[in-house]
Enzyme design. Structure first.
Site, PDB file in Angstrom:
ATOM      1  N   ARG A  47       6.154  -0.975 -10.248  1.00  0.00           N
ATOM      2  CA  ARG A  47       5.595  -2.213  -9.685  1.00  0.00           C
ATOM      3  C   ARG A  47       6.618  -3.352  -9.623  1.00  0.00           C
ATOM      4  NH1 ARG A  47      -0.503  -3.345  -9.054  1.00  0.00           N
ATOM      5  NH2 ARG A  47      -1.476  -1.443  -9.776  1.00  0.00           N
ATOM      6  N   ARG A  50       4.086  -9.134  -7.671  1.00  0.00           N
ATOM      7  CA  ARG A  50       3.420  -9.635  -8.875  1.00  0.00           C
ATOM      8  C   ARG A  50       4.102 -10.790  -9.597  1.00  0.00           C
ATOM      9  NH1 ARG A  50       1.050  -4.562 -12.223  1.00  0.00           N
ATOM     10  NH2 ARG A  50      -0.962  -5.469 -11.883  1.00  0.00           N
ATOM     11  N   ARG A  61       2.295 -14.047  -0.708  1.00  0.00           N
ATOM     12  CA  ARG A  61       0.897 -13.728  -0.963  1.00  0.00           C
ATOM     13  C   ARG A  61      -0.041 -14.803  -0.398  1.00  0.00           C
ATOM     14  NH1 ARG A  61       0.163 -12.169  -7.142  1.00  0.00           N
ATOM     15  NH2 ARG A  61      -0.051 -14.403  -7.369  1.00  0.00           N
ATOM     16  N   ASP A  96       0.369   0.681  -1.806  1.00  0.00           N
ATOM     17  CA  ASP A  96      -0.647   0.862  -2.842  1.00  0.00           C
ATOM     18  C   ASP A  96      -1.126   2.307  -2.814  1.00  0.00           C
ATOM     19  OD1 ASP A  96      -2.508  -0.968  -4.695  1.00  0.00           O
ATOM     20  OD2 ASP A  96      -3.668   0.711  -3.901  1.00  0.00           O
ATOM     21  N   TYR A 153     -11.095   6.050  -8.400  1.00  0.00           N
ATOM     22  CA  TYR A 153     -11.421   4.841  -7.632  1.00  0.00           C
ATOM     23  C   TYR A 153     -12.465   5.119  -6.558  1.00  0.00           C
ATOM     24  CZ  TYR A 153      -7.571   2.231  -9.733  1.00  0.00           C
ATOM     25  OH  TYR A 153      -6.754   1.583 -10.612  1.00  0.00           O
TER      26      TYR A 153
END
Lengths: 348, 348
Positions: free
Chosen positions: A31, A35, A44, A80, A157
């Site tokens: 990652r 972030r 973002r 993702d 998920y």
């Protein structure tokens, strides 16, 4: 005809994955693109999550950020794991602070019966375009890692509908409807194989499969609901590109993962000594495994623990990394220190 | 003078904990009192969570339910690990569906400096009264297990302020302020020792310490932030009552837990064979470890997996249980099947 990609300048990661001698271990962070990076946080505000995944120029820009700003030895594609679910027709939202939501989750065996393996060139063409664009943008500085979610983790998920601590809804579905679960896992496996093959064709130079929720399964259930599918992916993909299997919490089956011939990613509960013993010493390349929360320590502690980690794993058949994804609130300075400490290890 | 407690009729649990021969293994379930039981759900509508923990007659009634309705070989006190936090002055709410909230969590080393070990007879007198009442209510049918949260797990809640998947706020606190963290862990340890001693004096016949979040710590961090405190509790308490240490996710240190001489609780990721090997075969009593989600399987599967579990662990130095707390939506019939299958194992 497509423009050829620029020649690779830093092949440390690929050498480590092939088991060749390296002067120091390569380092990257799960990652790493996103972030915690201020430039990413700015992006973002202007583009939704899926927009960031869909536009090749944004994918390339975000993927390149940690290479330029942190100095990692590899880029990992900004994307993702749930793009696989989208390709299967699931409507998935990924809003900041809320985590993923599957608006039409699997609730019955009938929901599985309706699914089919999609054409990944159609449904995931945006990722493939992002890979090509990124390879050019990287200019050969470091190799590009592609990735996909493991079938078990994707099932979690798609059935649960969102991230939860224990995914009991997903487990209950598997335990009550094992046939439908295996059908879903099979569709996810075939899709993932096609997707990873397409990533390699598009320019990915190494691949990682993330089985983030494998550790929620008991020892026996892991052998049924996760491992066979990881093995199938490994058999299909390994001849085409180096592959890293990261199954979090699966200390009990590291030997089985190593038997696939893939590199094995480790979470932070496994000591280097034990991991080397479990996989048969230097037979496979290991990757990991600093606790991401340890990057929240004071800087001197980050340095101390990183040195200890590399010292314990050794410099060969080893890729320095975290034991899971980097945390959003990680200080950028500590990430730089982590990378720098690995790079300077040989000299220390 | 207090009325003496009725004599014990079923000593299977105590025999298994002492390592004595048993005709079959005892069986109970973590969180067996509450959640999935219809009579408990009715009580929940009339009394708040803390009221249920505070009123001795409710504690006795709830604790006794699974003994009478499910047929377990032990009662475990209906209470909560966070009573220790309340005794230290934390304002904790436990509302249905929301999980615990600490309204005045630890946010700085100063918040720790203000804390002191409380007099447990004052601050936890309500639990002790509940134990005495329950011993009488049980009428000697089965032994009563008391319990407490482990210092590390309590710290997680008291610093984080609520349950989260990874307790990163709590970990960051420990990594940034290790001295304050150790001070807090020490206060929690002293409080827990006094609390468990008082439970034994009040009538608890065996004890369990729950370190539910131990598995969030890396191998080395577990040795620093959890294990020494579990060892200290074991040293103080073992001479007074049989003690079970349940540290979820701590596969890597089962040998160290076994060295305390306590019984060791196992989560469902550890196979029986591996657990016996890690703790030195039959040197200690093991407890566990069916995946609680497996009780959501069809009945025939519950029977099959329970038989397999007991078969793998063996009938001696073993306590049949789940690998973590029972889930709220577990069918009562499956819980009964689990218990009945263990009881009939010797005959099968």
């Amino acid at each position: 005809m497509a423009t050829p990609f620029p020649p690779l300048q830093n092949d440390l990661l690929l050498r480590a994955l092939r088991g060749e001698a390296v002067k120091r271990p390569p380092v990257w962070l799960m990652r790493q693109a996103g972030r915690y990076l201020p430039d990413y946080i700015k992006l973002r505000e202007q583009h939704s999550f899926w927009e960031r995944c869909e536009k090749p120029e944004l994918v390339a820009e975000i993927t390149k950020m940690p290479v330029d700003q942190i100095g990692t030895d590899a880029a990992i594609l900004f994307s993702d794991i749930l793009v696989t679910g989208r390709a299967l027709g699931f409507n998935i939202t990924l809003n900041e602070g809320e985590g993923p939501r599957v608006l039409n989750p699997v609730r019955s065996p009938d929901d599985v019966a309706r699914l089919a393996v999609p054409n990944v060139h159609d449904s995931l063409g945006y990722v493939l375009a992002g890979i090509e664009r990124t390879r050019h943008a990287l200019g050969g500085k470091v190799p590009l890692i592609g990735f996909a979610g493991a079938p078990w983790t994707l099932l979690c998920y798609l059935v649960e509908g969102r991230g939860t601590p224990n995914f009991y809804v997903a487990k209950e579905f598997c335990f009550r409807h094992p046939e439908a679960a295996h059908r879903l896992l099979d569709i996810l496996t075939q899709t993932t194989i096609a997707y990873l093959e397409a990533q390699v064709a598009a320019g990915a130079q190494a691949l990682q499969v993330f089985d983030s929720w494998a550790g929620l399964l008991g020892f026996t259930d892991f052998q049924h609901f996760s491992l066979p599918y990881l093995q199938e992916i490994a058999r299909a993909i390994r001849p085409k590109a180096p592959l890293i299997l990261f199954a979090k919490g699966v200390w009990h089956s590291l030997d089985r993962l190593a038997e696939t011939g893939c590199a094995v990613g480790l979470d932070w509960t496994v000591s280097a000594t034990r991991a080397r013993y479990l996989v048969g010493n230097n037979r496979v390349t290991l990757q990991g495994n600093l606790d991401p929360a340890r990057l929240l320590s004071p800087p001197e502690e980050v340095v101390r623990r990183t040195k200890k980690m590399v010292g314990n794993f050794g410099t060969q058949r080893y890729i320095a990394n975290l034991g899971h994804g980097i945390l959003p609130n990680t200080p950028v300075e500590n990430v730089k220190l982590f990378v720098q400490t690995v790079k300077e290890f040989a000299a220390s």
